[in-house]
Motif scaffolding. Structure first.
Motif, PDB file in Angstrom:
ATOM      1  N   ALA A   1      84.994  32.401 110.920  1.00 58.63           N
ATOM      2  CA  ALA A   1      83.813  32.689 110.098  1.00 58.63           C
ATOM      3  C   ALA A   1      84.138  32.685 108.610  1.00 58.63           C
ATOM      4  O   ALA A   1      83.286  32.330 107.776  1.00 58.63           O
ATOM      5  N   GLU A   2      85.366  33.073 108.244  1.00 57.36           N
ATOM      6  CA  GLU A   2      85.740  33.125 106.838  1.00 57.36           C
ATOM      7  C   GLU A   2      85.830  31.733 106.201  1.00 57.36           C
ATOM      8  O   GLU A   2      85.870  31.617 104.958  1.00 57.36           O
ATOM      9  N   ASN A   3      85.815  30.704 107.011  1.00 55.53           N
ATOM     10  CA  ASN A   3      85.929  29.337 106.506  1.00 55.53           C
ATOM     11  C   ASN A   3      84.603  28.578 106.534  1.00 55.53           C
ATOM     12  O   ASN A   3      84.581  27.362 106.353  1.00 55.53           O
ATOM     13  N   VAL A   4      83.526  29.315 106.756  1.00 56.00           N
ATOM     14  CA  VAL A   4      82.184  28.727 106.730  1.00 56.00           C
ATOM     15  C   VAL A   4      81.441  29.367 105.562  1.00 56.00           C
ATOM     16  O   VAL A   4      81.133  30.555 105.582  1.00 56.00           O
ATOM     17  N   ILE A   5      81.177  28.569 104.531  1.00 63.90           N
ATOM     18  CA  ILE A   5      80.711  29.066 103.239  1.00 63.90           C
ATOM     19  C   ILE A   5      79.237  28.737 103.033  1.00 63.90           C
ATOM     20  O   ILE A   5      78.788  27.630 103.337  1.00 63.90           O
ATOM     21  N   GLU A   6      78.495  29.709 102.514  1.00 67.72           N
ATOM     22  CA  GLU A   6      77.086  29.501 102.177  1.00 67.72           C
ATOM     23  C   GLU A   6      76.994  28.811 100.815  1.00 67.72           C
ATOM     24  O   GLU A   6      77.592  29.264  99.830  1.00 67.72           O
ATOM     25  N   LEU A   7      76.251  27.723 100.746  1.00 70.71           N
ATOM     26  CA  LEU A   7      76.122  26.955  99.518  1.00 70.71           C
ATOM     27  C   LEU A   7      74.791  27.204  98.826  1.00 70.71           C
ATOM     28  O   LEU A   7      73.818  27.624  99.461  1.00 70.71           O
ATOM     29  N   ASP A   8      74.753  26.916  97.542  1.00 67.40           N
ATOM     30  CA  ASP A   8      73.521  26.974  96.767  1.00 67.40           C
ATOM     31  C   ASP A   8      72.822  25.626  96.835  1.00 67.40           C
ATOM     32  O   ASP A   8      73.393  24.632  97.303  1.00 67.40           O
ATOM     33  N   GLN A   9      71.579  25.570  96.365  1.00 69.44           N
ATOM     34  CA  GLN A   9      70.891  24.289  96.252  1.00 69.44           C
ATOM     35  C   GLN A   9      71.644  23.386  95.292  1.00 69.44           C
ATOM     36  O   GLN A   9      72.329  23.845  94.377  1.00 69.44           O
ATOM     37  N   TRP A  10      71.488  22.069  95.485  1.00 66.68           N
ATOM     38  CA  TRP A  10      72.185  21.092  94.660  1.00 66.68           C
ATOM     39  C   TRP A  10      71.196  20.026  94.246  1.00 66.68           C
ATOM     40  O   TRP A  10      70.453  19.491  95.082  1.00 66.68           O
ATOM     41  N   MET A  11      71.175  19.687  92.955  1.00 64.85           N
ATOM     42  CA  MET A  11      70.195  18.740  92.442  1.00 64.85           C
ATOM     43  C   MET A  11      70.593  17.281  92.663  1.00 64.85           C
ATOM     44  O   MET A  11      69.835  16.373  92.308  1.00 64.85           O
ATOM     45  N   ALA A  12      71.751  17.042  93.236  1.00 64.19           N
ATOM     46  CA  ALA A  12      72.100  15.676  93.635  1.00 64.19           C
ATOM     47  C   ALA A  12      71.218  15.268  94.812  1.00 64.19           C
ATOM     48  O   ALA A  12      70.541  16.099  95.431  1.00 64.19           O
ATOM     49  N   ALA A  13      71.231  13.976  95.124  1.00 62.47           N
ATOM     50  CA  ALA A  13      70.367  13.456  96.185  1.00 62.47           C
ATOM     51  C   ALA A  13      71.193  12.698  97.209  1.00 62.47           C
ATOM     52  O   ALA A  13      72.291  12.221  96.924  1.00 62.47           O
ATOM     53  N   GLU A  14      70.659  12.565  98.400  1.00 61.88           N
ATOM     54  CA  GLU A  14      71.336  11.913  99.528  1.00 61.88           C
ATOM     55  C   GLU A  14      70.289  11.290 100.430  1.00 61.88           C
ATOM     56  O   GLU A  14      69.282  11.926 100.738  1.00 61.88           O
ATOM     57  N   ASP A  15      70.543  10.057 100.882  1.00 64.57           N
ATOM     58  CA  ASP A  15      69.512   9.449 101.727  1.00 64.57           C
ATOM     59  C   ASP A  15      69.543   9.971 103.158  1.00 64.57           C
ATOM     60  O   ASP A  15      68.677   9.622 103.963  1.00 64.57           O
ATOM     61  N   PHE A  16      70.503  10.856 103.495  1.00 65.04           N
ATOM     62  CA  PHE A  16      70.401  11.589 104.757  1.00 65.04           C
ATOM     63  C   PHE A  16      69.082  12.359 104.802  1.00 65.04           C
ATOM     64  O   PHE A  16      68.608  12.736 105.879  1.00 65.04           O
ATOM     65  N   ALA A  17      68.489  12.588 103.630  1.00 63.24           N
ATOM     66  CA  ALA A  17      67.196  13.271 103.558  1.00 63.24           C
ATOM     67  C   ALA A  17      66.150  12.588 104.429  1.00 63.24           C
ATOM     68  O   ALA A  17      65.268  13.256 104.995  1.00 63.24           O
ATOM     69  N   TYR A  18      66.215  11.263 104.564  1.00 64.35           N
ATOM     70  CA  TYR A  18      65.268  10.568 105.427  1.00 64.35           C
ATOM     71  C   TYR A  18      65.414  11.028 106.879  1.00 64.35           C
ATOM     72  O   TYR A  18      64.418  11.207 107.589  1.00 64.35           O
ATOM     73  N   PHE A  19      66.656  11.206 107.330  1.00 61.37           N
ATOM     74  CA  PHE A  19      66.865  11.731 108.681  1.00 61.37           C
ATOM     75  C   PHE A  19      66.320  13.149 108.783  1.00 61.37           C
ATOM     76  O   PHE A  19      65.705  13.519 109.786  1.00 61.37           O
ATOM     77  N   SER A  20      66.545  13.953 107.738  1.00 60.83           N
ATOM     78  CA  SER A  20      66.096  15.351 107.779  1.00 60.83           C
ATOM     79  C   SER A  20      64.580  15.459 107.772  1.00 60.83           C
ATOM     80  O   SER A  20      64.030  16.469 108.220  1.00 60.83           O
ATOM     81  N   GLN A  21      63.899  14.454 107.236  1.00 62.30           N
ATOM     82  CA  GLN A  21      62.435  14.453 107.243  1.00 62.30           C
ATOM     83  C   GLN A  21      61.872  13.938 108.560  1.00 62.30           C
ATOM     84  O   GLN A  21      60.703  14.170 108.873  1.00 62.30           O
ATOM     85  N   ALA A  22      62.720  13.239 109.349  1.00 68.50           N
ATOM     86  CA  ALA A  22      62.240  12.607 110.580  1.00 68.50           C
ATOM     87  C   ALA A  22      62.645  13.345 111.849  1.00 68.50           C
ATOM     88  O   ALA A  22      62.059  13.120 112.917  1.00 68.50           O
ATOM     89  N   ALA A  23      63.649  14.236 111.755  1.00 64.04           N
ATOM     90  CA  ALA A  23      64.142  14.948 112.936  1.00 64.04           C
ATOM     91  C   ALA A  23      64.809  16.246 112.485  1.00 64.04           C
ATOM     92  O   ALA A  23      65.238  16.359 111.325  1.00 64.04           O
ATOM     93  N   PRO A  24      64.899  17.238 113.363  1.00 66.76           N
ATOM     94  CA  PRO A  24      65.648  18.449 113.012  1.00 66.76           C
ATOM     95  C   PRO A  24      67.091  18.070 112.665  1.00 66.76           C
ATOM     96  O   PRO A  24      67.752  17.369 113.434  1.00 66.76           O
ATOM     97  N   ALA A  25      67.572  18.504 111.505  1.00 67.12           N
ATOM     98  CA  ALA A  25      68.854  18.001 111.021  1.00 67.12           C
ATOM     99  C   ALA A  25      69.638  19.077 110.296  1.00 67.12           C
ATOM    100  O   ALA A  25      69.084  20.084 109.833  1.00 67.12           O
ATOM    101  N   CYS A  26      70.935  18.831 110.177  1.00 66.22           N
ATOM    102  CA  CYS A  26      71.804  19.666 109.342  1.00 66.22           C
ATOM    103  C   CYS A  26      72.826  18.769 108.662  1.00 66.22           C
ATOM    104  O   CYS A  26      73.529  17.993 109.303  1.00 66.22           O
ATOM    105  N   PHE A  27      72.891  18.880 107.349  1.00 64.63           N
ATOM    106  CA  PHE A  27      73.839  18.147 106.520  1.00 64.63           C
ATOM    107  C   PHE A  27      74.783  19.171 105.922  1.00 64.63           C
ATOM    108  O   PHE A  27      74.371  20.037 105.155  1.00 64.63           O
ATOM    109  N   TYR A  28      76.064  19.094 106.268  1.00 63.95           N
ATOM    110  CA  TYR A  28      77.021  20.100 105.818  1.00 63.95           C
ATOM    111  C   TYR A  28      78.147  19.443 105.029  1.00 63.95           C
ATOM    112  O   TYR A  28      78.328  18.220 105.055  1.00 63.95           O
ATOM    113  N   ARG A  29      78.920  20.235 104.310  1.00 63.54           N
ATOM    114  CA  ARG A  29      79.948  19.733 103.413  1.00 63.54           C
ATOM    115  C   ARG A  29      81.335  20.072 103.947  1.00 63.54           C
ATOM    116  O   ARG A  29      81.597  21.204 104.366  1.00 63.54           O
TER     117      ARG A  29
END
Length: 396
Positions: A324-352
Motif C-alpha cells: 500500500a505504501e507504494n500506491v500514491i494518490e495523484l493530483d489532477q494534471w493539465m496534460a492530455a492523453e488520447d487514452f481519454a477516448y477509451f475512458s469516455q467509451a468504457a469504464p477505465a483506469c489510467f495509472y502512472r
C-alpha cells in the motif's frame, strides 16, 4: 489468490531481462505517430511467438486476444507505440538510431510492459475465466489520436471489454511505485492557430502601416481574461501561446503575425463555450484595431475520466502487488492523453508507473532529449498489468 500473486511476481522477475531487451530494441528504433510500421511488425512477431494471432487495426495498430476459460468478461490493456520528433542526447547503448526521433515519452516502456504482461497472461490462460484484449495503439502524440481511430474501427467490440486499463511512465515516482487518481485526471486539449493580417512597412512610419504585432500582443494579453474572468474558478483551465512568428526586422513591420497555442480544461460544456469566446475575442479585437484575425481551433482529446469503481479496484490490487505504501494518490494534471477516448467509451483506469531511481537519476521530464528510465520499472510494469487484468476478470 496469494499463490497466483506470487506466480505472477516470479514470472515478471524471471522475464525482466527479456522485457528490458524488448524495451531497448524499441527505444533504439523509434517511429513517429502513424508511421510505426517496424514497431508494429516487431510487436506482431513477439505476440506470434506466444501463440497469439495479432491483427492490424487503424493502420499501424495491433490487436490480439488472450482467451482463458469460457464464460467470463473481457478486460482490455492498452499501450501506445509512437515516438516524438526529438533528437536524443542520452549516451546509452540503446540510444535512438533514427535522427530526430526519440522515445521521449516512454511509449517503448508501455509497449514492452504490455508484451511482458501478454507473456505472463498467455502462460496463465488456463487459470482464469474470460479474455484479455491487447491493444497496441499508434499515434498517441498526434491528432486525431490513434485511440479514436481504433475505437472507430471496432477495437472495443467483439468482445466488448468490461473495463480498460492503461499505464504511463512517471519520472516523479521511483521505480516500484505507481500513482493514480479517481475521477477527472487529465485535461482536454485543443490546438489554436491564429493568423493576424495587417499592413507592413517601415518601422519608422507606423502611421502608414497597420501593425499586426501590436494586435497580436493585445490578443495574447486579452485572451487570458477568458480563463481568469469567464471560467468557473472551480473548473481548471489553461490557455497558453507557445509560438509567435512576426517575421519583420528592427525597422520592418511585417504584414502578418502567426501564433500557435493550446486550450485545456475539464468540462466539455465550458470547453465549447470557451471556443466561441476565443473566436469572438480574437476576431473582434483585431477588427477593432483595423486588422483581421483568422482563428483555427483543432479540437483535440477529451478530458480523461478514471472510473471510480475500476480505479478503486486498481488501487486495491496494486496495493496487494506492490504494498500500500507504494500506491500514491495523484493530483489532477493539465496534460492530455488520447487514452481519454477509451475512458469516455468504457469504464477505465489510467495509472502512472514510477520510473525514477532511488539515487535521483532518471528524473528528466517526458518530452525532453534526456528522458530515460530506471529499468527496474520493467520488473514492475508487466507483472502489475497482468495482475490488474486478472483482478478485473474476477469482478462478479
Amino acid at each position: 489468490m496469494s499463490d497466483l500473486l506470487a506466480t505472477i511476481q516470479e514470472k515478471a522477475a524471471r522475464y525482466a531481462a527479456d522485457t528490458v531487451a524488448q524495451r531497448r530494441h524499441l527505444h533504439a528504433h523509434p517511429e513517429l505517430s502513424f508511421e510505426e510500421t517496424n514497431t508494429a511488425a516487431f510487436v506482431t512477431r513477439e505476440l506470434e511467438k506466444l501463440g497469439l494471432h495479432p491483427q492490424p487495426l487503424a493502420g499501424t495498430g495491433v490487436v490480439a486476444l488472450i482467451e482463458g476459460r469460457e464464460g467470463g468478461p473481457t478486460v482490455a490493456l492498452r499501450a501506445d507505440m509512437d515516438a516524438l520528433p526529438i533528437q536524443e542526447t542520452n549516451e546509452v547503448a540503446y540510444k535512438s538510431t533514427n535522427p530526430g526521433v526519440m522515445h521521449a515519452c516512454g511509449h517503448d516502456v508501455h509497449t514492452a510492459s504490455l508484451l511482458g504482461a501478454a507473456r505472463i497472461l498467455t502462460e496463465l490462460k488456463n487459470d482464469f475465466t474470460g479474455s484479455v484484449k491487447l491493444m497496441f495503439q499508434p499515434g498517441e502524440e498526434r491528432l486525431p489520436g490513434g485511440a479514436s481511430l481504433m475505437i472507430k474501427e471496432g477495437v472495443l467490440e467483439n468482445p466488448r471489454p468490461a473495463s480498460v486499463l492503461g499505464q504511463h511512465v512517471f519520472p516523479r515516482l521511483p521505480a516500484g511505485q505507481i500513482g493514480l487518481r479517481s475521477g477527472q485526471y487529465m485535461a482536454s486539449t485543443d490546438e489554436l492557430y491564429l493568423t493576424i493580417r495587417g499592413k507592413g512597412g517601415h518601422g519608422a512610419m507606423p502611421e502608414s502601416n497597420l501593425d499586426p504585432v501590436l494586435v497580436a500582443a493585445h490578443i495574447i494579453v486579452a485572451a487570458q481574461q477568458i480563463v481568469s474572468r469567464r471560467a468557473d474558478p472551480k473548473t481548471p483551465s489553461v490557455l497558453s501561446f507557445g509560438k509567435v512568428i512576426a517575421n519583420g526586422a528592427t525597422n520592418v513591420i511585417p504584414d502578418s503575425v502567426y501564433l500557435e497555442g493550446t486550450f485545456r480544461t475539464f468540462s466539455e460544456e465550458w470547453r465549447n463555450q470557451a471556443h466561441v469566446l476565443l473566436r469572438q475575442l480574437c476576431e473582434g479585437l483585431a477588427a477593432s484595431m483595423g486588422a483581421v484575425c483568422e482563428l483555427e481551433i483543432r479540437r483535440g482529446y477529451p478530458y480523461l475520466e478514471n472510473d471510480p469503481a475500476v480505479t478503486a479496484r486498481t488501487k486495491a490490487a496494486a496495493a496487494q502487488y506492490l504494498g500500500a505504501e507504494n500506491v500514491i494518490e495523484l493530483d489532477q494534471w493539465m496534460a492530455a492523453e488520447d487514452f481519454a477516448y477509451f475512458s469516455q467509451a468504457a469504464p477505465a483506469c489510467f495509472y502512472r508507473l514510477g520510473t525514477a531511481s532511488a539515487d535521483g537519476r532518471f528524473t528528466s521530464s517526458v518530452h525532453t532529449p534526456t528522458f530515460d528510465i530506471d529499468e527496474a520499472a520493467l520488473a514492475t510494469g508487466p507483472g502489475l498489468m497482468a495482475w490488474l487484468a486478472l483482478q478485473e476478470l474476477a469482478v462478479k
